[in-house]
Design an enzyme around this catalytic site. Structure first.
Site, mmCIF file in Angstrom:
data_model
loop_
_atom_site.group_PDB
_atom_site.id
_atom_site.type_symbol
_atom_site.label_atom_id
_atom_site.label_comp_id
_atom_site.label_asym_id
_atom_site.label_seq_id
_atom_site.Cartn_x
_atom_site.Cartn_y
_atom_site.Cartn_z
ATOM 1 C CG HIS A 87 9.139 3.110 35.757
ATOM 2 N ND1 HIS A 87 9.878 2.823 34.630
ATOM 3 C CD2 HIS A 87 9.202 4.450 35.919
ATOM 4 C CE1 HIS A 87 10.379 3.937 34.136
ATOM 5 N NE2 HIS A 87 9.983 4.955 34.899
HETATM 6 P P1 AMP Z 1 10.859 8.034 34.556
HETATM 7 O O1 AMP Z 1 11.705 6.991 33.864
HETATM 8 O O2 AMP Z 1 11.067 9.421 34.037
HETATM 9 O O3 AMP Z 1 9.404 7.668 34.574
HETATM 10 O O4 AMP Z 1 11.287 8.089 36.077
HETATM 11 C C1 AMP Z 1 12.260 7.241 36.627
HETATM 12 C C2 AMP Z 1 12.229 7.394 38.135
HETATM 13 O O5 AMP Z 1 13.188 6.478 38.670
HETATM 14 C C3 AMP Z 1 12.603 8.775 38.667
HETATM 15 O O6 AMP Z 1 11.580 9.230 39.537
HETATM 16 C C4 AMP Z 1 13.924 8.550 39.413
HETATM 17 O O7 AMP Z 1 14.024 9.353 40.570
HETATM 18 C C5 AMP Z 1 13.867 7.080 39.760
HETATM 19 N N1 AMP Z 1 15.129 6.365 39.839
HETATM 20 C C6 AMP Z 1 16.226 6.541 39.069
HETATM 21 N N2 AMP Z 1 17.151 5.598 39.367
HETATM 22 C C7 AMP Z 1 16.614 4.816 40.334
HETATM 23 C C8 AMP Z 1 17.068 3.670 41.039
HETATM 24 N N3 AMP Z 1 18.255 3.121 40.785
HETATM 25 N N4 AMP Z 1 16.260 3.129 41.983
HETATM 26 C C9 AMP Z 1 15.038 3.671 42.242
HETATM 27 N N5 AMP Z 1 14.557 4.751 41.600
HETATM 28 C C10 AMP Z 1 15.328 5.316 40.658
#
Ligand code: AMP
Ligand code: ZN
Length: 200
Positions: A117
């Site tokens: 992502h």
């Molecule tokens: P990272 O894996 O550290 O690159 O970041 C994961 C991102 O996903 C963070 O910015 C969270 O705020 C976001 N996040 C966590 N759970 C969800 C979810 N269920 N839906 C959308 N965003 C999410």
């Protein structure tokens, strides 16, 4: 075909079935990428969603439909896909209302969530969800790997140059510093009030 909900998140997006078994919290993005309420843009190759815990005034995530687990699985054949992710994200944010925020596009060196992502985040870092030093440092240090540099790394070496875990741990512990003027700050509340002068 491009499907858009528009910047305000209005309009219909065709519903696609949620994956059958999504248990662990780290699979949350897989569920969100099938949730019409959080999708802002999608096509055959990518889905862009609103980040559930935004760390800035505007924060989205864009993911490929292709099951690419993480940066280390990227190969030069993925460059067109990465460029498509970037152009889709840029097109989307270019439609946001005035005043147009500045954005950064990149990946966390060690992500917490499954499925590749790309973060699409405005540079203000102004959000109630930004609660910890780790949150701050994950977006304002080299832990945040710029999408363009990922493409360059793939072009030049055929792989993404990953950061060691030990380096990442040090980056997370780095003293708090304003990302605009680089002034050091003693704690997160002071830093948050300081950045208001840069992003009134
Ligand atoms: P990272 O894996 O550290 O690159 O970041 C994961 C991102 O996903 C963070 O910015 C969270 O705020 C976001 N996040 C966590 N759970 C969800 C979810 N269920 N839906 C959308 N965003 C999410
Ligand atoms: Zn500053």
């Amino acid at each position: 075909m491009k499907r858009s909900r528009g910047p305000a998140g209005s309009g219909a997006t065709p519903k696609r079935p949620a994956p059958a078994a999504v248990g662990h919290w780290s699979h949350g993005l897989l569920q969100s990428m099938r949730d019409p309420e959080v999708i802002v843009q999608s096509d055959e190759k990518v889905v862009m969603i609103r980040d559930k815990y935004p760390k800035a005034r505007h924060h989205y995530l864009i993911m490929p439909e292709e099951e690419i687990p993480s940066l280390k699985h990227l190969r030069p054949s993925h460059i067109p896909l990465l460029q498509h992710m970037l152009s889709t994200a840029r097109d989307y944010v270019s439609q946001l209302d005035e005043p147009k925020p500045e954005f950064r596009y990149g990946f966390h060196a060690i992500p917490s969530m499954q499925r590749l992502h790309m973060h699409v985040i405005s540079t203000d870092m102004d959000s109630v969800c930004l609660k910890h030093k780790k949150h701050w440092n994950s977006f304002t240090t080299e832990f945040f790997m710029d999408a363009e540099s990922i493409v360059t790394s793939l072009e030049e070496t055929g792989r993404v140059k990953l950061l060691d875990k030990a380096v990442c741990d040090e980056l997370m512990k780095r003293p708090l510093q304003c990302h605009v003027c680089h002034q050091g700050q003693v704690n997160l509340p002071k830093l948050k009030s300081h950045i208001k002068q840069h992003f009134p």
